[in-house]
Write a protein that holds these residues in place. Structure first.
Motif: not given
Length: 330
Positions: A14, A168-169, A171, A174, A216, A221, A282-283, A286, A309
């Motif tokens: 990242n 950490r990347p 996401s 996060n 995100v 990105t 996906e989001a 989550s 996640k």
């Protein structure tokens, strides 16, 4: 310590690498979005640092939230003195997050790229150049945002240290539980601006945390820069502050115990639910897991945490998050 931090961060995907020059726009117009409120004490230094930017193609839009000091007078004097376009408008008077989002979500505000600016910082001369070099596909259809660390300075400008390094990347998981970059470091492209417009000026805790979640979460990105290009001034009127050191961590833990962290998440989740159609599948999944993690019975909360996640950037931070989940304070 800072050098070791940077070496460690560069090992992660990242973190920035040398820019792909083919993706760097030729002198794109950067529209700077600044929110002000009684900022006369430090505003002149910030405006001077914007004037010193090595990237010259910019314009500045200032939304003043009802200042009673010389803030508007200083902005007007700056506008009369320089050749770049300066616009001063009235803010919604509902706090800093609403003031900045009133700009970000306004479709009449245009540009190739956009940058948030606080009233009391000092930008390094190459701040805009740095962001533009590494902002992916500045003119593309995928929302992209750049942000990173700051140099923390006292009210008198003396250096205190650096803001926390996050390795950490980035996401969405996060972003649900943590923000990793201040708005004062952020540049974003036209696709991200259109995303703000579609979401509208929602009620959020902070516009930078919301920017991280929305971009995100929509499949965009986020580029995190471990090097600082903003002097972030620490003083009594800061709305957030540098969030650094053991004292700051203890304050955050006490806030969690008192339910303040849960209140913040109430507001953020409400905004995400209103913008749900903008999120990827996906989001959304989550987010649904996060809702169970916050509101279900204990066993369901713990099970959802294991599956979710939603994670903070550090091991200690995740221990604290797990404790908050167990206590129902997320």
């Amino acid at each position: 310590m800072a050098d070791r931090d940077l070496d460690h961060a560069r090992q992660h995907s990242n973190v920035l690498h040398p820019p792909d020059r083919a993706n760097v726009a030729v002198e794109p117009r950067v529209t700077i979005l600044m929110g002000t409120f009684n900022g006369a004490r430090f505003l002149s230094a910030q405006l001077a640092s914007i004037e010193r930017q090595t990237h010259r193609n910019w314009k500045l839009i200032v939304s003043d939230d009802g200042s009673t000091d010389d803030t508007c007078f200083i902005v007007d004097g700056f506008a009369r003195r320089i050749s770049q376009t300066i616009e001063l408008r009235q803010g919604p008077r509902r706090g800093p997050a609403a003031n900045f989002l009133a700009l970000a979500a306004d479709p009449s505000i245009t540009g190739d790229c956009f940058a948030f600016a606080d009233q009391d910082d000092v930008w390094h001369p190459n701040k805009l150049v740095r962001g533009l070099q590494h902002l992916p596909r500045a003119h593309g259809d995928v929302a992209a945002i750049y942000g990173g660390r700051t140099k923390l300075v006292a009210a008198d400008g003396n250096t205190i240290g650096l803001s926390r390094l996050f390795a950490r990347p980035p996401s969405f998981g996060n972003a649900l539980v943590q923000n990793i970059a201040g708005a004062n470091t952020m540049l974003f492209n036209g696709a991200a601006k259109r995303l703000f417009e579609r979401a509208g000026p929602l009620d959020v805790i902070s516009h930078d945390w919301w920017a991280y979640q929305l971009v995100v979460g929509s499949g965009g990105t986020f580029v995190y820069d471990p090097a600082p290009f903003v002097d972030y001034r620490q003083h009594d009127a800061n709305s957030i502050g540098g969030n650094r050191g053991l004292v700051a961590r203890w304050k955050r833990f006490r806030m969690a115990l008192k339910g303040e962290y849960a209140r913040w998440n109430d507001v953020n989740v409400g905004a995400l639910q209103q913008a749900r159609e903008l999120l990827t599948g996906e989001a959304r999944r989550s987010l649904d897991q996060f809702l169970v993690m916050r509101e279900g019975p204990l066993t369901a909360r713990l099970r959802s945490f294991a599956r979710s996640k939603a994670r903070r950037q550090t091991f200690v931070g995740n221990i604290g998050l797990l404790a908050a989940v167990a206590m129902g304070k997320v």
